[in-house]
Scaffold this motif. Sequence first.
Motif, mmCIF file in Angstrom:
data_model
loop_
_atom_site.group_PDB
_atom_site.id
_atom_site.type_symbol
_atom_site.label_atom_id
_atom_site.label_comp_id
_atom_site.label_asym_id
_atom_site.label_seq_id
_atom_site.Cartn_x
_atom_site.Cartn_y
_atom_site.Cartn_z
ATOM 1 N N GLN A 1 55.200 37.108 66.386
ATOM 2 C CA GLN A 1 54.942 37.297 67.807
ATOM 3 C C GLN A 1 53.933 36.269 68.324
ATOM 4 N N ARG A 2 52.887 36.034 67.548
ATOM 5 C CA ARG A 2 51.866 35.073 67.968
ATOM 6 C C ARG A 2 52.419 33.646 68.001
ATOM 7 N N LEU A 3 53.274 33.298 67.022
ATOM 8 C CA LEU A 3 53.897 31.972 67.048
ATOM 9 C C LEU A 3 54.802 31.828 68.267
ATOM 10 N N GLY A 4 55.620 32.863 68.521
ATOM 11 C CA GLY A 4 56.452 32.835 69.720
ATOM 12 C C GLY A 4 55.619 32.736 70.978
ATOM 13 N N GLY A 5 54.525 33.514 71.014
ATOM 14 C CA GLY A 5 53.640 33.454 72.172
ATOM 15 C C GLY A 5 53.012 32.085 72.352
ATOM 16 N N GLN B 1 35.619 35.925 66.384
ATOM 17 C CA GLN B 1 36.213 37.110 67.013
ATOM 18 C C GLN B 1 37.711 37.155 66.753
ATOM 19 N N GLY B 2 38.377 36.007 66.792
ATOM 20 C CA GLY B 2 39.805 35.950 66.507
ATOM 21 C C GLY B 2 40.130 36.332 65.075
ATOM 22 N N VAL B 3 39.300 35.891 64.116
ATOM 23 C CA VAL B 3 39.502 36.287 62.722
ATOM 24 C C VAL B 3 39.369 37.806 62.579
ATOM 25 N N PHE C 1 43.347 34.293 65.272
ATOM 26 C CA PHE C 1 44.064 35.576 65.218
ATOM 27 C C PHE C 1 45.315 35.436 64.347
ATOM 28 N N ALA C 2 46.150 34.433 64.646
ATOM 29 C CA ALA C 2 47.414 34.277 63.927
ATOM 30 C C ALA C 2 47.205 33.926 62.460
ATOM 31 N N LEU C 3 46.193 33.115 62.168
ATOM 32 C CA LEU C 3 45.958 32.699 60.790
ATOM 33 C C LEU C 3 45.543 33.857 59.888
ATOM 34 N N SER C 4 44.944 34.889 60.466
ATOM 35 C CA SER C 4 44.378 35.968 59.659
ATOM 36 C C SER C 4 45.353 37.096 59.361
ATOM 37 N N LEU C 5 46.426 37.219 60.114
ATOM 38 C CA LEU C 5 47.213 38.455 60.145
ATOM 39 C C LEU C 5 47.800 38.855 58.792
ATOM 40 N N VAL C 6 48.580 37.978 58.183
ATOM 41 C CA VAL C 6 49.283 38.360 56.959
ATOM 42 C C VAL C 6 48.308 38.600 55.811
ATOM 43 N N THR C 7 47.335 37.702 55.655
ATOM 44 C CA THR C 7 46.363 37.873 54.581
ATOM 45 C C THR C 7 45.578 39.165 54.758
ATOM 46 N N ALA C 8 45.161 39.453 55.985
ATOM 47 C CA ALA C 8 44.416 40.687 56.234
ATOM 48 C C ALA C 8 45.278 41.917 55.983
ATOM 49 N N GLY C 9 46.556 41.842 56.347
ATOM 50 C CA GLY C 9 47.445 42.956 56.060
ATOM 51 C C GLY C 9 47.570 43.206 54.572
ATOM 52 N N ARG C 10 47.684 42.129 53.796
ATOM 53 C CA ARG C 10 47.779 42.278 52.337
ATOM 54 C C ARG C 10 46.472 42.820 51.748
ATOM 55 N N VAL D 1 48.006 32.472 49.972
ATOM 56 C CA VAL D 1 47.114 32.476 51.137
ATOM 57 C C VAL D 1 46.936 31.067 51.683
ATOM 58 N N VAL D 2 46.691 30.098 50.787
ATOM 59 C CA VAL D 2 46.469 28.714 51.221
ATOM 60 C C VAL D 2 47.744 28.127 51.828
ATOM 61 N N LEU D 3 48.885 28.333 51.166
ATOM 62 C CA LEU D 3 50.135 27.758 51.669
ATOM 63 C C LEU D 3 50.514 28.351 53.029
ATOM 64 N N LEU D 4 50.425 29.671 53.153
ATOM 65 C CA LEU D 4 50.786 30.291 54.425
ATOM 66 C C LEU D 4 49.825 29.869 55.530
ATOM 67 N N GLY D 5 48.523 29.855 55.233
ATOM 68 C CA GLY D 5 47.546 29.451 56.237
ATOM 69 C C GLY D 5 47.757 28.026 56.708
ATOM 70 N N CYS D 6 48.013 27.109 55.766
ATOM 71 C CA CYS D 6 48.236 25.707 56.145
ATOM 72 C C CYS D 6 49.528 25.553 56.950
ATOM 73 N N GLY D 7 50.557 26.305 56.575
ATOM 74 C CA GLY D 7 51.819 26.220 57.306
ATOM 75 C C GLY D 7 51.688 26.703 58.737
ATOM 76 N N ILE D 8 51.047 27.856 58.916
ATOM 77 C CA ILE D 8 50.861 28.390 60.269
ATOM 78 C C ILE D 8 49.958 27.477 61.092
#
Length: 499
Positions: free
Chosen positions: A412-416, A112-114, A62-71, A208-215
């Motif tokens: 929010q997901r990172l905090g959670g 399902q999370g993606v 879920f968290a890995l997909s959010l920003v890329t999917a929003g873009r 996409v790769v940098l953000l995904g690897c960081g998260i």
Amino acid sequence: MQRPDDGTDPNRWRALWVTLVAGFMTLLDVTIVAVALPSMQQGMHASAAAVQWVVSGYALAFALSLVTAGRIGDAFGRRRVFLAALAAFVLFSAAAGAAPGIGLLILARLAQGVAAGCLAPQNSALIQQLFRGAERGRAFGLFGATVGVSSAVGPVVGGLILALAGPEGWRWIFYVNVPVGAVALLLGLRLLPRVEPGGRGRLDPVGVVLLGCGILALMLPLVLAEGGGLTEVWWLFPVGLAVLAAFAGWERRVVRRGGEPLLDPRLLTETRGYATGAGLAALYFVGFSGVWLVFALFFQNGLGYSPLMSGLAVTPFAVGSAVAAAVAGRLVERLGRLLTVCGLVAVMAGLGTTALLLWLAPADRAAWLAVPALLLGGLGSGCVISPNITMTLRDVPVRMAGAAGGALQTGQRLGGAVGTAALPGLFYLTLNATHEDYQEAVALSVGSGVAAMLCALAVAVRDWRRDRPGNGNEGGGEREEGGGCPPEKCHSHTHADQT
């Protein structure tokens, strides 16, 4: 005040309810499964570590997909991405329910999370697109209620399904998404507006790769915490921070060259209220997300409650949150950040009092005595989540709304993830140190969640003092749509905002 019928979609409120139902399902699936883990483990003869991935794998994907999917939604159309993600979520929910073994169940939950991560940022972006002025505040109020209530009622709904469906009832936790999602998909095809995307249809693959690897590096030790991940792969934390720093540098480079970044850094530096709201949300969700697992452990393992009774014990919080969030959406334009400050004080007072009552009151009466305090906490939470979403996103240009909403939910997901790893971990440590004193363990763990919320309160008070009502900066009813980024600095964005 801008008239709601001035160029807006006549189906906007019905379309909103479609997106909220879909969003409720995806967020509910973060917590609803937790109460069914013992049934899954027994039914599939799986290890505790394997079955834990049914929850943590979903949260991670879920968290890995959010920003890329929003873009992607910003660039190629939110309606298209929303409908495709909803169809995938329904399909993989059915696959999870029918999974014959733990391996296939985990794979279905990852998929399902993606799908859920692709769906979630389209909700806030569609609100930006469909609503204006005061109506936008009310719409975000309903969205905030959905975020808060879905997390709070997950244990109740999961316990109810298990009580009604029998030994294999855990499968219906997934199957229930199928008819609801199918109806939402049909209504979405009819009601969601067809609007041309505001971006140039290009993605930023390096970003996409940098953000995904960081998260991934930041979240993996947290989702593996129960199996010793914090001690075995702790080194991923500094790696993740370094990769995210590289991501920030890369995105600034893309902007300087006139490209389309995955997450425009000007959201944080030049869009009023975004950085503050995102930070506040991440801190608040550390405490907010973690306390639900602690309550479940206390009521079920400590007091012997069934999953359903455990869920019902925290229902007052969910009720208060739903009521307050809907009302707060109407007040946020007038009260601004002061509403969040008051909400944080109330939720801290409610949960702090609950912790004391569960610690000091007789165990057989503690849950009943805590009802008013939980209700107060819920009322406060409803005045935190939805107003903060409104104030964080209201100045975001509509062309960036998907990526901005995705980044907010990623925080929010990172905090959670921090909260759901740290607070139950503290609960178990206290049990071991006190020879299984469940009442002291729940008090210390919930109190630590309140301490995290105190940090969020400090951020909110600072923002309120800097930007008080009456100085012309609060309220967003007449704000330029898609404001926040000065025109002379937005040279890389030549497309008009879609409203």
